[in-house]
Write a protein that holds these residues in place. Structure first.
Motif, short mmCIF file in Angstrom:
data_model
loop_
_atom_site.label_atom_id
_atom_site.label_comp_id
_atom_site.label_asym_id
_atom_site.label_seq_id
_atom_site.Cartn_x
_atom_site.Cartn_y
_atom_site.Cartn_z
N SER A 17 1.04 -1.26 0.14
CA SER A 17 -0.05 0.25 0.06
C SER A 17 0.69 1.41 0.16
O SER A 17 2.15 1.46 -0.57
CB SER A 17 -0.74 0.09 1.28
N MET A 18 0.03 1.95 1.03
CA MET A 18 0.83 3.87 0.42
C MET A 18 2.57 3.58 1.36
O MET A 18 3.07 3.61 0.99
CB MET A 18 -0.05 4.48 1.24
N LEU A 19 2.81 2.84 2.71
CA LEU A 19 3.67 3.14 3.00
C LEU A 19 4.92 2.72 2.33
O LEU A 19 6.09 2.70 2.28
CB LEU A 19 3.75 2.23 4.07
N GLY A 20 4.43 0.84 1.82
CA GLY A 20 5.25 0.01 0.41
C GLY A 20 5.99 1.24 -0.57
O GLY A 20 7.33 1.08 -0.33
N SER A 49 11.86 5.53 5.89
CA SER A 49 12.35 4.60 5.87
C SER A 49 12.01 3.84 7.24
O SER A 49 11.72 4.27 8.48
CB SER A 49 14.30 4.53 5.82
N VAL A 50 11.69 2.70 7.02
CA VAL A 50 11.21 1.78 8.34
C VAL A 50 12.73 1.09 8.71
O VAL A 50 12.43 -0.14 7.96
CB VAL A 50 9.66 1.40 8.69
N GLN A 51 13.25 1.04 9.91
CA GLN A 51 14.58 0.15 10.03
C GLN A 51 13.64 -0.71 11.59
O GLN A 51 13.32 0.01 12.57
CB GLN A 51 15.20 0.63 10.39
N ILE A 106 0.84 3.84 14.79
CA ILE A 106 2.02 5.45 14.63
C ILE A 106 2.11 6.12 13.59
O ILE A 106 2.44 6.55 12.56
CB ILE A 106 2.98 5.22 15.73
N ILE A 107 2.99 4.36 13.25
CA ILE A 107 3.79 4.84 11.67
C ILE A 107 3.31 5.42 10.76
O ILE A 107 3.34 6.26 9.63
CB ILE A 107 4.74 3.34 11.20
N ASP A 108 1.71 4.39 10.18
CA ASP A 108 0.68 5.16 9.61
C ASP A 108 0.05 6.21 9.46
O ASP A 108 0.21 6.95 8.59
CB ASP A 108 -0.44 3.61 9.38
N THR A 110 3.88 13.25 6.49
CA THR A 110 5.27 13.63 5.93
C THR A 110 5.23 13.71 4.26
O THR A 110 4.74 13.45 3.26
CB THR A 110 6.12 12.19 5.96
N PRO A 111 6.02 14.43 3.45
CA PRO A 111 5.36 15.41 2.12
C PRO A 111 5.78 14.68 1.32
O PRO A 111 6.68 13.61 1.13
CB PRO A 111 6.70 16.51 2.10
N GLY A 112 4.30 14.10 0.47
CA GLY A 112 5.26 13.39 -0.67
C GLY A 112 4.01 12.15 -0.50
O GLY A 112 4.31 11.00 -1.46
N VAL A 113 3.82 11.84 0.87
CA VAL A 113 4.03 10.24 1.05
C VAL A 113 2.07 10.01 0.74
O VAL A 113 1.30 9.02 -0.53
CB VAL A 113 3.96 10.09 2.68
N VAL A 114 1.05 11.29 1.00
CA VAL A 114 -0.45 11.02 0.47
C VAL A 114 -0.15 11.72 -0.89
O VAL A 114 -0.06 13.35 -0.58
CB VAL A 114 -1.25 11.46 1.77
N GLY A 115 -0.70 11.60 -2.20
CA GLY A 115 -0.28 12.50 -3.01
C GLY A 115 -1.72 13.46 -3.18
O GLY A 115 -2.27 13.93 -2.21
N ALA A 116 -1.37 14.67 -3.58
CA ALA A 116 -2.36 15.38 -3.72
C ALA A 116 -4.05 14.74 -3.93
O ALA A 116 -4.92 15.86 -3.21
CB ALA A 116 -2.25 16.59 -5.00
N ALA A 117 -4.38 14.09 -5.03
CA ALA A 117 -5.28 13.71 -5.32
C ALA A 117 -6.12 12.89 -3.35
O ALA A 117 -7.61 13.48 -3.57
CB ALA A 117 -5.24 12.77 -5.84
N ASP A 118 -5.60 13.10 -2.37
CA ASP A 118 -6.15 12.46 -1.63
C ASP A 118 -5.53 13.63 -0.58
O ASP A 118 -4.59 12.96 0.49
CB ASP A 118 -5.00 11.18 -0.78
N ASN A 119 -5.79 14.64 -0.30
CA ASN A 119 -5.16 15.64 0.63
C ASN A 119 -5.98 15.79 1.76
O ASN A 119 -7.42 15.39 2.56
CB ASN A 119 -6.04 17.12 0.39
N VAL A 120 -5.10 15.04 3.15
CA VAL A 120 -5.13 14.91 4.06
C VAL A 120 -5.98 15.71 4.90
O VAL A 120 -6.30 15.57 6.08
CB VAL A 120 -3.75 14.59 4.91
N GLN A 121 -5.72 16.72 4.22
CA GLN A 121 -6.38 18.11 5.44
C GLN A 121 -8.31 18.22 4.99
O GLN A 121 -8.51 18.69 5.69
CB GLN A 121 -5.95 19.35 4.47
#
Ligand SMILES: C[S@@+](CC[C@H](N)C(=O)[O-])C[C@H]1O[C@@H](n2cnc3c(N)ncnc32)[C@H](O)[C@@H]1O
Length: 261
Positions: free
Chosen positions: A20-23, A32-34, A152-154, A160-171
């Motif tokens: 999904s989005m995280l991957g 990055s997820v360590q 929490i990661i999700d 984080t800028p760029g993770v969610v595209g403009a088409a899916d506005n988090v605001q």
């Protein structure tokens, strides 16, 4: 944003961080997820990361040494200034309850260290002398901190800028916007007699915007009236809410709007 997760169960993260989005965000280098196996910081041949409780009692407790060593090792490549800016989060049902405000605070950090407890919990010295934050994802008890770390990661990644595209506005999301979101519909417009509201098919953008705003207000009033106390409400919004009989917040009665009774 860099996440470093300390866990006894590294395999629990394999699915969520790959899909999904995280991957996609990880592949694009935005996140990055360590995943750090706490057992790799143990010093006996059995990889003992937990021990009996002093004073007796049910359940094993995660030992402090591997966790202190793992955090120290994890942060050592960062410059000292960045190390101090890294929240070290202990996942715990006893911590501050996670909400959007806390998510936004965490999202301003360069990264997070997330410590997942298990069994009866974690040696108290981790909380008092290592963790900077003690966070609960809600008033219930999980078997381990892994699901809480993933939550929490999700949630933090969405900011984080760029993770969610403009088409899916988090605001526009529920809570982030200050209200619950309006209902969403997609095709078909008629599904076994369950139809989409006419206004959404009208092509009249001003009416669609107003309908969405009113449905958002109605839904918030029905499900989360507490949010209305701090929501940014226009006079039209207040009049609409007053029309629904809502008189629960003092600000509604300002600006000349009287109770319906
Ligand atoms: C079974 S719980 C231990 C609960 C502990 N005995 C107590 O009463 O506080 C094991 C681990 O799951 C995690 N955990 C459980 N519930 C949680 C919650 N609501 N939020 C965050 N982490 C949680 C914590 O890391 C905790 O150390």
């Amino acid at each position: 944003m860099r996440f470093h997760v300390l866990t006894l169960f590294p395999e629990a993260f394999e699915g969520p961080v790959r899909h999904s989005m995280l991957g996609r965000a990880i592949q694009r280098g935005l996140l990055s997820v360590q995943i750090i196996d706490i057992r790799s910081y143990t010093h006996d041949i059995h990889g003992t990361a937990d021990d009996y409780q002093f004073g007796g009692g049910h359940g094993m407790v995660l030992k402090p040494e591997p966790i202190f060593d793992a955090v120290s090792d994890t942060l050592s490549p960062y410059p000292t200034r960045d190390r101090h800016a890294f929240p070290v989060v202990l996942l715990s049902p006893q911590g501050r309850k996670l909400d959007q405000q806390l998510v936004l605070e965490l999202a301003t950090a360069p990264g997070l260290v997330l410590i997942c407890g298990h069994y009866a919990g974690v040696d108290e010295r981790v909380r008092t002398h290592l963790a900077t934050h003690d966070i609960s994802i809600g008033d219930y008890v999980l078997t381990g901190g892994e699901l809480a770390a993933m939550v929490i990661i999700d949630a933090v990644s969405r900011f984080t800028p760029g993770v969610v595209g403009a088409a899916d506005n988090v605001q526009e999301d529920s809570i982030t916007s200050g209200l619950l979101q309006h209902p969403l519909y997609t095709r078909p417009s008629d599904f076994h007699g369950m139809t989409v509201p006419d206004v959404l098919l009208s092509g009249h953008h001003a009416q669609i915007d107003r309908w969405r705003r009113e449905e958002s207000l109605r839904r918030t009033l029905e499900n989360r009236p507490d949010l209305l106390d701090s929501a940014d409400l226009s006079l039209t919004d207040r009049a609409f809410l007053a029309g629904l009989g809502y008189v629960g917040i003092s600000s509604l009665l300002d600006d000349g709007f009287e109770s319906q009774e």
